[in-house]
Design a protein around this motif. Structure first.
Motif, mmCIF file in Angstrom:
data_model
loop_
_atom_site.group_PDB
_atom_site.id
_atom_site.type_symbol
_atom_site.label_atom_id
_atom_site.label_comp_id
_atom_site.label_asym_id
_atom_site.label_seq_id
_atom_site.Cartn_x
_atom_site.Cartn_y
_atom_site.Cartn_z
ATOM 1 N N PRO A 9 34.094 -76.837 -22.646
ATOM 2 C CA PRO A 9 32.749 -76.666 -23.223
ATOM 3 C C PRO A 9 32.530 -75.211 -23.659
ATOM 4 C CG PRO A 9 32.647 -77.693 -21.049
ATOM 5 C CD PRO A 9 34.058 -77.257 -21.258
ATOM 6 N N ALA A 10 31.489 -75.002 -24.426
ATOM 7 C CA ALA A 10 31.151 -73.649 -24.888
ATOM 8 C C ALA A 10 30.990 -72.718 -23.689
ATOM 9 C CB ALA A 10 29.876 -73.675 -25.710
ATOM 10 N N GLY A 11 31.429 -71.467 -23.866
ATOM 11 C CA GLY A 11 31.298 -70.453 -22.827
ATOM 12 C C GLY A 11 30.401 -69.326 -23.310
ATOM 13 N N ILE A 12 30.057 -68.455 -22.393
ATOM 14 C CA ILE A 12 29.179 -67.329 -22.743
ATOM 15 C C ILE A 12 29.996 -66.255 -23.456
ATOM 16 C CG2 ILE A 12 27.783 -65.467 -21.792
ATOM 17 C CD1 ILE A 12 26.799 -67.425 -19.685
ATOM 18 N N LEU A 13 29.506 -65.837 -24.623
ATOM 19 C CA LEU A 13 30.127 -64.798 -25.442
ATOM 20 C C LEU A 13 29.165 -63.631 -25.531
ATOM 21 C CD1 LEU A 13 32.293 -63.781 -27.497
ATOM 22 C CD2 LEU A 13 31.000 -65.028 -29.266
ATOM 23 N N VAL A 14 29.647 -62.436 -25.111
ATOM 24 C CA VAL A 14 28.822 -61.220 -25.128
ATOM 25 C C VAL A 14 29.611 -60.127 -25.836
ATOM 26 C CG1 VAL A 14 27.654 -59.482 -23.720
ATOM 27 C CG2 VAL A 14 27.808 -61.837 -22.896
ATOM 28 N N PHE A 15 28.996 -59.487 -26.816
ATOM 29 C CA PHE A 15 29.624 -58.370 -27.510
ATOM 30 C C PHE A 15 29.239 -57.062 -26.826
ATOM 31 C CE2 PHE A 15 29.373 -61.696 -30.730
ATOM 32 C CZ PHE A 15 30.697 -61.714 -31.162
ATOM 33 N N ASP A 16 30.201 -56.138 -26.702
ATOM 34 C CA ASP A 16 29.940 -54.846 -26.056
ATOM 35 C C ASP A 16 28.802 -54.097 -26.738
ATOM 36 O OD1 ASP A 16 32.058 -55.451 -24.432
ATOM 37 O OD2 ASP A 16 33.396 -53.884 -25.194
ATOM 38 N N GLU A 17 28.682 -54.267 -28.037
ATOM 39 C CA GLU A 17 27.678 -53.554 -28.820
ATOM 40 C C GLU A 17 26.252 -54.001 -28.485
ATOM 41 O OE1 GLU A 17 27.276 -52.205 -33.455
ATOM 42 O OE2 GLU A 17 28.165 -54.144 -33.039
ATOM 43 N N ILE A 18 26.096 -55.260 -28.079
ATOM 44 C CA ILE A 18 24.774 -55.796 -27.715
ATOM 45 C C ILE A 18 24.907 -56.514 -26.360
ATOM 46 C CG2 ILE A 18 23.563 -55.950 -29.921
ATOM 47 C CD1 ILE A 18 24.765 -58.723 -30.335
ATOM 48 N N PRO A 19 25.076 -55.753 -25.281
ATOM 49 C CA PRO A 19 25.393 -56.350 -23.981
ATOM 50 C C PRO A 19 24.264 -57.148 -23.335
ATOM 51 C CG PRO A 19 25.004 -54.002 -23.749
ATOM 52 C CD PRO A 19 24.991 -54.294 -25.229
ATOM 53 N N ASP A 20 23.039 -57.012 -23.830
ATOM 54 C CA ASP A 20 21.932 -57.748 -23.218
ATOM 55 C C ASP A 20 21.622 -59.064 -23.937
ATOM 56 O OD1 ASP A 20 20.960 -56.507 -25.491
ATOM 57 O OD2 ASP A 20 18.999 -56.100 -24.637
ATOM 58 N N ARG A 21 22.468 -59.479 -24.857
ATOM 59 C CA ARG A 21 22.295 -60.741 -25.577
ATOM 60 C C ARG A 21 23.589 -61.543 -25.470
ATOM 61 N NH1 ARG A 21 17.400 -60.135 -25.363
ATOM 62 N NH2 ARG A 21 16.278 -58.907 -26.860
ATOM 63 N N PHE A 22 23.453 -62.875 -25.414
ATOM 64 C CA PHE A 22 24.668 -63.685 -25.359
ATOM 65 C C PHE A 22 24.489 -64.993 -26.124
ATOM 66 C CE2 PHE A 22 22.277 -64.956 -21.617
ATOM 67 C CZ PHE A 22 22.410 -66.344 -21.582
ATOM 68 N N TYR A 23 25.631 -65.590 -26.452
ATOM 69 C CA TYR A 23 25.713 -66.839 -27.200
ATOM 70 C C TYR A 23 26.522 -67.830 -26.376
ATOM 71 C CZ TYR A 23 24.659 -63.623 -31.003
ATOM 72 O OH TYR A 23 24.079 -62.662 -31.784
ATOM 73 N N TYR A 24 26.246 -69.110 -26.548
ATOM 74 C CA TYR A 24 27.108 -70.160 -26.016
ATOM 75 C C TYR A 24 28.030 -70.550 -27.168
ATOM 76 C CZ TYR A 24 23.988 -70.497 -22.025
ATOM 77 O OH TYR A 24 23.259 -70.211 -20.902
ATOM 78 N N ALA A 25 29.316 -70.223 -27.052
ATOM 79 C CA ALA A 25 30.236 -70.379 -28.176
ATOM 80 C C ALA A 25 31.558 -70.978 -27.728
ATOM 81 C CB ALA A 25 30.482 -69.012 -28.830
ATOM 82 N N LYS A 26 32.269 -71.542 -28.697
ATOM 83 C CA LYS A 26 33.625 -72.027 -28.449
ATOM 84 C C LYS A 26 34.458 -71.836 -29.700
ATOM 85 C CE LYS A 26 34.427 -76.465 -28.189
ATOM 86 N NZ LYS A 26 34.412 -77.831 -27.659
ATOM 87 N N PHE A 27 35.745 -71.667 -29.492
ATOM 88 C CA PHE A 27 36.703 -71.466 -30.571
ATOM 89 C C PHE A 27 36.721 -72.702 -31.466
ATOM 90 C CE2 PHE A 27 41.073 -72.113 -32.080
ATOM 91 C CZ PHE A 27 41.244 -70.962 -32.828
ATOM 92 N N THR A 28 36.783 -72.479 -32.769
ATOM 93 C CA THR A 28 36.866 -73.579 -33.722
ATOM 94 C C THR A 28 37.785 -73.184 -34.871
ATOM 95 O OG1 THR A 28 35.580 -75.150 -35.043
ATOM 96 C CG2 THR A 28 34.834 -72.883 -35.071
ATOM 97 N N GLY A 29 38.365 -74.151 -35.520
ATOM 98 C CA GLY A 29 39.223 -73.871 -36.665
ATOM 99 C C GLY A 29 40.605 -73.415 -36.254
ATOM 100 N N ASN A 30 41.184 -72.548 -37.046
ATOM 101 C CA ASN A 30 42.532 -72.048 -36.808
ATOM 102 C C ASN A 30 42.501 -70.583 -36.417
ATOM 103 O OD1 ASN A 30 43.887 -74.452 -37.568
ATOM 104 N ND2 ASN A 30 43.566 -73.949 -39.719
ATOM 105 N N LEU A 31 43.557 -70.158 -35.757
ATOM 106 C CA LEU A 31 43.722 -68.758 -35.406
ATOM 107 C C LEU A 31 44.617 -68.159 -36.481
ATOM 108 C CD1 LEU A 31 42.960 -66.750 -33.161
ATOM 109 C CD2 LEU A 31 45.061 -67.352 -32.005
ATOM 110 N N GLY A 32 43.999 -67.551 -37.510
ATOM 111 C CA GLY A 32 44.758 -66.960 -38.608
ATOM 112 C C GLY A 32 45.504 -65.725 -38.125
#
Length: 180
Positions: free
Chosen positions: A82-105
């Motif tokens: 299932p989707a996991g929590i994704l946090v970017f270092d640049e905005i550490p107080d915000r997060f998304y529920y995300a999962k890998f999709t498509g291809n790894l180019g």
């Protein structure tokens, strides 16, 4: 260099640097119908759909073969989970529920490589720590106004506590939702 945290692990654990990322606006689902003989359309409403985040990373070369590092990254992203929590270092107080999709180019140059890929947010919203706490102790009737600066209507959590021996009489609670 910035990185990111996904499923509780930081990109630096995998020798991954975040080169760039784009957080796209959520897609829209529009429900409409064309009726013969009627100009225009019948609009049944619009809802938010998924959001995509495009990312580009590179892998720091190590003594391990490149394909081993690639496999570890794919296992970390594991799209069957299932989707996991994704946090970017640049905005550490915000997060998304995300999962890998498509291809790894992949672009590999010996032991160095870059990857381009997308993360899918089936829940299109950004989450953060916003909390508005209003502590009020009163023995007289009083109106309390609390305003949230979020972009989506959110139901409040209201806790009433009676510290005395009396019951709460004549209590009324009104929640007004204003959307601009």
């Amino acid at each position: 260099m910035y990185g990111f945290r996904y499923r509780g692990r930081h990109s630096s654990e995998f020798g991954v640097d975040l080169l760039s990322y784009t957080i796209n606006s959520p897609e829209l689902r529009e429900y409409e119908e064309e009726v013969p003989g009627l100009p225009g359309i019948v609009d049944y409403g619009t809802e938010w759909s998924k959001r995509s985040i495009d990312m580009q990373i590179d892998i720091t070369p190590t003594a391990k073969p490149f394909k081993v590092q690639q496999s570890k990254i794919l296992n970390w992203f594991k799209p069957t989970l299932p989707a996991g929590i994704l946090v970017f270092d640049e905005i550490p107080d915000r997060f998304y529920y995300a999962k890998f999709t498509g291809n790894l180019g992949i672009q590999q140059f010996g032991t160095y490589g870059t990857f381009e890929f997308a993360m899918k947010c089936t829940d299109p919203f950004i989450y953060g720590p916003e909390q508005i706490v209003e502590n009020t102790i009163t023995s007289n009737p009083e109106s309390i106004f609390v305003v949230s600066a979020g972009t989506e209507p959110t139901y409040p959590v209201i806790r009433l506590q009676n510290a005395g021996n009396n019951t709460i009489n004549g209590f009324s609670l009104t929640i007004i939702s204003e959307v601009e």
